[in-house]
Design a protein around this motif. Sequence first.
Motif, mmCIF file in Angstrom:
data_model
loop_
_atom_site.group_PDB
_atom_site.id
_atom_site.type_symbol
_atom_site.label_atom_id
_atom_site.label_comp_id
_atom_site.label_asym_id
_atom_site.label_seq_id
_atom_site.Cartn_x
_atom_site.Cartn_y
_atom_site.Cartn_z
ATOM 1 N N GLU A 63 0.844 -1.202 0.000
ATOM 2 C CA GLU A 63 0.000 0.000 0.000
ATOM 3 C C GLU A 63 0.878 1.251 0.000
ATOM 4 O OE1 GLU A 63 -3.211 -0.042 -0.232
ATOM 5 O OE2 GLU A 63 -3.616 -2.166 0.103
ATOM 6 N N PRO A 64 1.418 1.610 -1.165
ATOM 7 C CA PRO A 64 2.389 2.712 -1.229
ATOM 8 C C PRO A 64 1.824 4.089 -0.894
ATOM 9 C CG PRO A 64 1.803 1.949 -3.429
ATOM 10 C CD PRO A 64 1.202 0.973 -2.469
ATOM 11 N N THR A 65 0.500 4.235 -0.811
ATOM 12 C CA THR A 65 -0.084 5.554 -0.521
ATOM 13 C C THR A 65 -0.580 5.668 0.927
ATOM 14 O OG1 THR A 65 -2.308 4.872 -1.237
ATOM 15 C CG2 THR A 65 -0.831 5.799 -2.912
ATOM 16 N N GLN A 66 -0.418 4.605 1.716
ATOM 17 C CA GLN A 66 -0.941 4.604 3.081
ATOM 18 C C GLN A 66 0.167 4.903 4.092
ATOM 19 O OE1 GLN A 66 -4.069 4.427 3.824
ATOM 20 N NE2 GLN A 66 -4.973 3.654 1.933
ATOM 21 N N TRP A 67 -0.064 5.874 4.971
ATOM 22 C CA TRP A 67 0.961 6.236 5.950
ATOM 23 C C TRP A 67 0.883 5.420 7.235
ATOM 24 C CZ3 TRP A 67 0.110 8.431 10.851
ATOM 25 C CH2 TRP A 67 -1.193 8.859 11.121
ATOM 26 N N LEU A 68 -0.289 4.897 7.569
ATOM 27 C CA LEU A 68 -0.450 4.231 8.862
ATOM 28 C C LEU A 68 0.398 2.963 9.030
ATOM 29 C CD1 LEU A 68 -4.236 4.827 9.524
ATOM 30 C CD2 LEU A 68 -2.345 5.561 10.979
ATOM 31 N N LEU A 101 9.225 6.751 9.536
ATOM 32 C CA LEU A 101 8.558 8.013 9.858
ATOM 33 C C LEU A 101 8.720 9.026 8.728
ATOM 34 C CD1 LEU A 101 9.341 8.442 13.653
ATOM 35 C CD2 LEU A 101 7.115 8.036 12.592
ATOM 36 N N LYS A 102 9.869 9.027 8.097
ATOM 37 C CA LYS A 102 10.080 9.927 6.946
ATOM 38 C C LYS A 102 9.134 9.559 5.806
ATOM 39 C CE LYS A 102 14.915 11.098 7.875
ATOM 40 N NZ LYS A 102 16.334 10.896 7.469
ATOM 41 N N GLU A 103 8.970 8.276 5.565
ATOM 42 C CA GLU A 103 8.037 7.838 4.518
ATOM 43 C C GLU A 103 6.607 8.240 4.868
ATOM 44 O OE1 GLU A 103 8.282 3.716 3.553
ATOM 45 O OE2 GLU A 103 10.474 3.721 3.316
ATOM 46 N N THR A 108 1.609 11.926 4.403
ATOM 47 C CA THR A 108 0.497 12.595 5.096
ATOM 48 C C THR A 108 0.820 13.999 5.582
ATOM 49 O OG1 THR A 108 -1.201 12.245 6.785
ATOM 50 C CG2 THR A 108 1.055 11.732 7.424
ATOM 51 N N GLY A 109 2.091 14.382 5.564
ATOM 52 C CA GLY A 109 2.467 15.701 6.071
ATOM 53 C C GLY A 109 2.669 15.667 7.579
ATOM 54 N N GLU A 110 2.915 16.834 8.147
ATOM 55 C CA GLU A 110 3.145 16.936 9.583
ATOM 56 C C GLU A 110 1.891 16.560 10.360
ATOM 57 O OE1 GLU A 110 6.293 20.170 11.391
ATOM 58 O OE2 GLU A 110 4.318 20.820 10.761
ATOM 59 N N SER A 111 2.079 15.891 11.492
ATOM 60 C CA SER A 111 0.937 15.611 12.365
ATOM 61 C C SER A 111 1.441 15.435 13.788
ATOM 62 C CB SER A 111 0.188 14.357 11.910
ATOM 63 O OG SER A 111 0.914 13.193 12.254
#
Length: 217
Positions: A63-68, A101-103, A108-111
Motif C-alpha cells: 500500500e504505497p499511498t498509506q501512511w499508517l 517516519l520519513k516515509e 500525510t504531512g506533519e501531524s
Amino acid sequence: MKKTVFTLLIFVFAMQVSFAQTEKYTEAMKSALRALHQSMAGEPKRDELLGLANRFERIASAEPTQWLPRYYAAYCYSSLGFMGEDMLEKDQMSDKADAFLKEAEALTGESSELWVMKAQVQQARLAADPMSRWQTYGTKFEESLAKATALDPNNPRIYTLRGTTLLYTPDQFGGGKKMAKPVLEKALEKYAEFRPETELHPGWGKEQAAWMLSQCN
C-alpha cells in the motif's frame, strides 16, 4: 450508446477492484493491530515485535499511498530500540523507525502523532546511553513533544511519553515520581476524552500511562 455503457462498466469494475483492495488493506491492518495490542498488553517480547514490524512493512509495501502501516512499523522499531542487546543494535532499530517516519510524513504531512513517534525514537536513543546523549536527545525529545502539542494539545500520547521520561529521570535532574504523577494523571484525563479518527488510527498508550502512574503511587 454502446461506448457509454462500456465506459460505465469499466468504471463499475474499477470501483469494485478499488473497494476490494481497500477492504483487504483494512482487514490486514486490523489483524496486525490486534496482534500488536496483545503483544504490548503484557511485557513485549523482542521476537514478537520484530515479527509485527515485518508485518507492517509488508502492508506498507503493498500500500504505497498509506501512511499508517509505516507509522506502526516505526512504532514497533522504536519499541525495539529499548530492547536491543547492545547500543549498536538499539540504534539500528531506531534508524529503521526514523526511516519509516520519513516515509509516513512524505505521505500525510506533519501531524501530532508523527511528532510523538519521533519523540519516542529520540527517547529510545537517549535510553541507549543516557549519560552521553542527554543533552542531544533530551533536547530533541522536548522539541518534538512541543511540536506535537502545538498541532494537537489533546493528544494523550504526548503526556504519556513526557510522564514516562519524568518518572525515570532522577529527582536531582528535575524528574522523579512527584514530577511525573500530575503529567500521567493528565494523560489519563486526555485518554478518557480521546477518540481515534478511525479504528486504524493511533490509540495506544493508555495502559502504559496507567501502569506508570501506579509506579508513582
